[in-house]
Write a protein that holds these residues in place. Structure first.
Motif, PDB file in Angstrom:
ATOM      1  N   VAL A 125      -2.117 -17.578  -1.157  1.00 23.27           N
ATOM      2  CA  VAL A 125      -1.773 -16.897   0.097  1.00 23.27           C
ATOM      3  C   VAL A 125      -0.259 -16.744   0.212  1.00 23.27           C
ATOM      4  CG1 VAL A 125      -1.835 -17.108   2.610  1.00 23.27           C
ATOM      5  CG2 VAL A 125      -3.858 -17.668   1.271  1.00 23.27           C
ATOM      6  N   ASP A 126       0.469 -17.815  -0.144  1.00 22.48           N
ATOM      7  CA  ASP A 126       1.933 -17.750  -0.072  1.00 22.48           C
ATOM      8  C   ASP A 126       2.492 -16.682  -0.999  1.00 22.48           C
ATOM      9  OD1 ASP A 126       2.045 -19.744   1.806  1.00 22.48           O
ATOM     10  OD2 ASP A 126       2.382 -21.349   0.347  1.00 22.48           O
ATOM     11  N   GLN A 127       1.965 -16.630  -2.234  1.00 20.16           N
ATOM     12  CA  GLN A 127       2.442 -15.631  -3.187  1.00 20.16           C
ATOM     13  C   GLN A 127       2.142 -14.225  -2.679  1.00 20.16           C
ATOM     14  OE1 GLN A 127       4.219 -16.095  -6.231  1.00 20.16           O
ATOM     15  NE2 GLN A 127       4.535 -13.951  -5.768  1.00 20.16           N
ATOM     16  N   GLY A 128       0.935 -14.019  -2.147  1.00 24.07           N
ATOM     17  CA  GLY A 128       0.576 -12.712  -1.599  1.00 24.07           C
ATOM     18  C   GLY A 128       1.487 -12.315  -0.451  1.00 24.07           C
ATOM     19  N   ASN A 129       1.806 -13.273   0.410  1.00 21.14           N
ATOM     20  CA  ASN A 129       2.708 -12.985   1.529  1.00 21.14           C
ATOM     21  C   ASN A 129       4.111 -12.629   1.035  1.00 21.14           C
ATOM     22  OD1 ASN A 129       0.716 -13.356   3.420  1.00 21.14           O
ATOM     23  ND2 ASN A 129       1.227 -15.497   3.792  1.00 21.14           N
ATOM     24  N   ARG A 130       4.581 -13.357   0.001  1.00 19.58           N
ATOM     25  CA  ARG A 130       5.910 -13.033  -0.562  1.00 19.58           C
ATOM     26  C   ARG A 130       5.910 -11.629  -1.164  1.00 19.58           C
ATOM     27  NH1 ARG A 130       5.804 -18.534  -2.061  1.00 19.58           N
ATOM     28  NH2 ARG A 130       5.024 -18.020  -4.134  1.00 19.58           N
ATOM     29  N   TRP A 131       4.851 -11.284  -1.907  1.00 19.47           N
ATOM     30  CA  TRP A 131       4.781  -9.940  -2.505  1.00 19.47           C
ATOM     31  C   TRP A 131       4.734  -8.863  -1.428  1.00 19.47           C
ATOM     32  CZ3 TRP A 131       0.695 -11.436  -6.675  1.00 19.47           C
ATOM     33  CH2 TRP A 131       1.348 -11.925  -7.808  1.00 19.47           C
ATOM     34  N   ARG A 132       3.960  -9.100  -0.378  1.00 24.94           N
ATOM     35  CA  ARG A 132       3.882  -8.099   0.694  1.00 24.94           C
ATOM     36  C   ARG A 132       5.230  -7.933   1.388  1.00 24.94           C
ATOM     37  NH1 ARG A 132      -0.759 -11.052   1.337  1.00 24.94           N
ATOM     38  NH2 ARG A 132      -2.604  -9.969   0.566  1.00 24.94           N
ATOM     39  N   ALA A 133       5.933  -9.040   1.618  1.00 24.06           N
ATOM     40  CA  ALA A 133       7.264  -8.964   2.236  1.00 24.06           C
ATOM     41  C   ALA A 133       8.221  -8.199   1.322  1.00 24.06           C
ATOM     42  CB  ALA A 133       7.794 -10.370   2.523  1.00 24.06           C
ATOM     43  N   GLU A 134       8.162  -8.487   0.015  1.00 26.01           N
ATOM     44  CA  GLU A 134       9.030  -7.774  -0.922  1.00 26.01           C
ATOM     45  C   GLU A 134       8.682  -6.291  -0.950  1.00 26.01           C
ATOM     46  OE1 GLU A 134      10.341  -7.711  -5.636  1.00 26.01           O
ATOM     47  OE2 GLU A 134       8.918  -9.240  -4.949  1.00 26.01           O
ATOM     48  N   ARG A 135       7.380  -5.978  -0.917  1.00 21.99           N
ATOM     49  CA  ARG A 135       6.962  -4.572  -0.920  1.00 21.99           C
ATOM     50  C   ARG A 135       7.475  -3.849   0.325  1.00 21.99           C
ATOM     51  NH1 ARG A 135       0.746  -3.451  -0.861  1.00 21.99           N
ATOM     52  NH2 ARG A 135       1.077  -4.370   1.161  1.00 21.99           N
ATOM     53  N   ARG A 136       7.395  -4.508   1.493  1.00 20.62           N
ATOM     54  CA  ARG A 136       7.925  -3.893   2.720  1.00 20.62           C
ATOM     55  C   ARG A 136       9.423  -3.631   2.590  1.00 20.62           C
ATOM     56  NH1 ARG A 136       4.384  -7.484   5.136  1.00 20.62           N
ATOM     57  NH2 ARG A 136       6.010  -9.039   5.440  1.00 20.62           N
ATOM     58  N   GLU A 137      10.146  -4.627   2.064  1.00 22.05           N
ATOM     59  CA  GLU A 137      11.588  -4.473   1.906  1.00 22.05           C
ATOM     60  C   GLU A 137      11.916  -3.338   0.931  1.00 22.05           C
ATOM     61  OE1 GLU A 137      15.375  -6.966   0.136  1.00 22.05           O
ATOM     62  OE2 GLU A 137      13.569  -8.064   0.716  1.00 22.05           O
ATOM     63  N   LEU A 138      11.237  -3.309  -0.218  1.00 25.39           N
ATOM     64  CA  LEU A 138      11.499  -2.268  -1.214  1.00 25.39           C
ATOM     65  C   LEU A 138      11.110  -0.887  -0.695  1.00 25.39           C
ATOM     66  CD1 LEU A 138      10.281  -4.087  -4.441  1.00 25.39           C
ATOM     67  CD2 LEU A 138      12.645  -3.651  -3.746  1.00 25.39           C
ATOM     68  N   SER A 139      10.007  -0.804   0.039  1.00 30.94           N
ATOM     69  CA  SER A 139       9.588   0.488   0.603  1.00 30.94           C
ATOM     70  C   SER A 139      10.613   0.993   1.605  1.00 30.94           C
ATOM     71  CB  SER A 139       8.222   0.360   1.276  1.00 30.94           C
ATOM     72  OG  SER A 139       7.235   0.062   0.326  1.00 30.94           O
ATOM     73  N   GLY A 140      11.177   0.081   2.401  1.00 33.13           N
ATOM     74  CA  GLY A 140      12.223   0.473   3.343  1.00 33.13           C
ATOM     75  C   GLY A 140      13.476   0.959   2.627  1.00 33.13           C
ATOM     76  N   LYS A 141      13.869   0.226   1.574  1.00 36.08           N
ATOM     77  CA  LYS A 141      15.030   0.646   0.783  1.00 36.08           C
ATOM     78  C   LYS A 141      14.788   2.014   0.172  1.00 36.08           C
ATOM     79  CE  LYS A 141      17.169  -3.567  -0.953  1.00 36.08           C
ATOM     80  NZ  LYS A 141      17.420  -4.349  -2.163  1.00 36.08           N
ATOM     81  N   ARG A 142      13.592   2.198  -0.391  1.00 31.21           N
ATOM     82  CA  ARG A 142      13.270   3.470  -1.032  1.00 31.21           C
ATOM     83  C   ARG A 142      13.299   4.604  -0.025  1.00 31.21           C
ATOM     84  NH1 ARG A 142       7.931   5.458  -1.791  1.00 31.21           N
ATOM     85  NH2 ARG A 142       8.110   7.405  -2.899  1.00 31.21           N
ATOM     86  N   ALA A 143      12.745   4.367   1.151  1.00 33.38           N
ATOM     87  CA  ALA A 143      12.743   5.406   2.178  1.00 33.38           C
ATOM     88  C   ALA A 143      14.171   5.736   2.602  1.00 33.38           C
ATOM     89  CB  ALA A 143      11.923   4.952   3.385  1.00 33.38           C
ATOM     90  N   TRP A 144      15.003   4.721   2.733  1.00 34.90           N
ATOM     91  CA  TRP A 144      16.364   4.927   3.197  1.00 34.90           C
ATOM     92  C   TRP A 144      17.247   5.543   2.116  1.00 34.90           C
ATOM     93  CZ3 TRP A 144      18.491   5.284   7.718  1.00 34.90           C
ATOM     94  CH2 TRP A 144      19.867   5.211   7.838  1.00 34.90           C
ATOM     95  N   GLU A 145      17.116   5.035   0.886  1.00 31.75           N
ATOM     96  CA  GLU A 145      18.040   5.451  -0.167  1.00 31.75           C
ATOM     97  C   GLU A 145      17.550   6.651  -0.979  1.00 31.75           C
ATOM     98  OE1 GLU A 145      18.652   1.954  -2.513  1.00 31.75           O
ATOM     99  OE2 GLU A 145      19.391   0.805  -0.806  1.00 31.75           O
ATOM    100  N   CYS A 146      16.239   6.852  -1.061  1.00 26.37           N
ATOM    101  CA  CYS A 146      15.713   7.868  -1.991  1.00 26.37           C
ATOM    102  C   CYS A 146      15.024   9.040  -1.312  1.00 26.37           C
ATOM    103  CB  CYS A 146      14.721   7.218  -2.948  1.00 26.37           C
ATOM    104  SG  CYS A 146      15.401   5.811  -3.864  1.00 26.37           S
ATOM    105  N   LEU A 147      14.409   8.827  -0.176  1.00 25.91           N
ATOM    106  CA  LEU A 147      13.582   9.880   0.435  1.00 25.91           C
ATOM    107  C   LEU A 147      14.226  10.548   1.634  1.00 25.91           C
ATOM    108  CD1 LEU A 147      10.145   8.046   0.305  1.00 25.91           C
ATOM    109  CD2 LEU A 147      11.095   9.636  -1.350  1.00 25.91           C
ATOM    110  N   ARG A 148      15.382  10.097   2.036  1.00 24.72           N
ATOM    111  CA  ARG A 148      16.022  10.649   3.237  1.00 24.72           C
ATOM    112  C   ARG A 148      16.394  12.105   3.093  1.00 24.72           C
ATOM    113  NH1 ARG A 148      20.936   7.556   5.554  1.00 24.72           N
ATOM    114  NH2 ARG A 148      21.571   8.032   3.448  1.00 24.72           N
ATOM    115  N   ASN A 149      16.835  12.524   1.958  1.00 22.28           N
ATOM    116  CA  ASN A 149      17.344  13.887   1.786  1.00 22.28           C
ATOM    117  C   ASN A 149      16.257  14.868   1.476  1.00 22.28           C
ATOM    118  OD1 ASN A 149      19.849  12.921   2.311  1.00 22.28           O
ATOM    119  ND2 ASN A 149      20.277  12.504   0.152  1.00 22.28           N
TER     120      ASN A 149
END
Length: 149
Positions: A125-149
């Motif tokens: 459960v802990d590993q799954g939660n860490r992966w989900r948190a990382e996925r949220r963070e990476l998705s936010g970065k991708r949206a901000w840095e790659c998909l904005r334009n």
């Protein structure tokens, strides 16, 4: 043994083994957490809860949504991958664009890897939660840095 005893015995067993119509109570505490219990809380406003049945989601819709996400990822990869130099000298602006595309590609690859691990299962459960948190963070970065334009 007379013929009426087996049906009577069967009827008694059915009555005894049938689920008891237990009352379930629902309430929300001061922090907004919803609780369910078979005993009413003494000092909390509560209401009886009635089970209405299971909600059903057709698997077909999940498969369509998954295919749409995969199609979008393939298109994004193709778009990012098509910006390579054509053997000519690359100026500073194009070099930055290629670095950005490589960064975006690495974000997409890491998100896909996390998604594949979460689909496979077999993690704590802990590993799954860490992966989900990382996925949220990476998705936010991708949206901000790659998909904005």
């Amino acid at each position: 043994m007379p013929g009426w005893q087996p049906p009577l015995l069967l009827a008694i067993l059915l009555v005894i083994s049938s689920p008891v119509n237990a009352q379930v109570y629902k309430w929300t505490d001061l922090e907004g957490v919803v609780h369910y219990a078979d005993k009413a809380p003494a000092q909390q406003a509560h209401e009886p809860f009635r089970f209405e049945g299971y909600s059903e989601v057709e698997m077909r819709e999940n498969i369509r949504a998954s295919e749409a996400v995969s199609r979008g990822r393939r298109e994004l990869r193709a778009r990012i991958g098509s910006g390579k130099g054509n053997g000519r000298k690359i100026d500073k602006g194009e070099g930055e664009a290629q670095k950005r595309e490589a960064h975006c590609r690495s974000l997409v690859e890491r998100i896909e890897w996390i998604d594949s691990r979460l689909r496979v299962g077999g993690y704590s459960v802990d590993q799954g939660n860490r992966w989900r948190a990382e996925r949220r963070e990476l998705s936010g970065k991708r949206a901000w840095e790659c998909l904005r334009n």
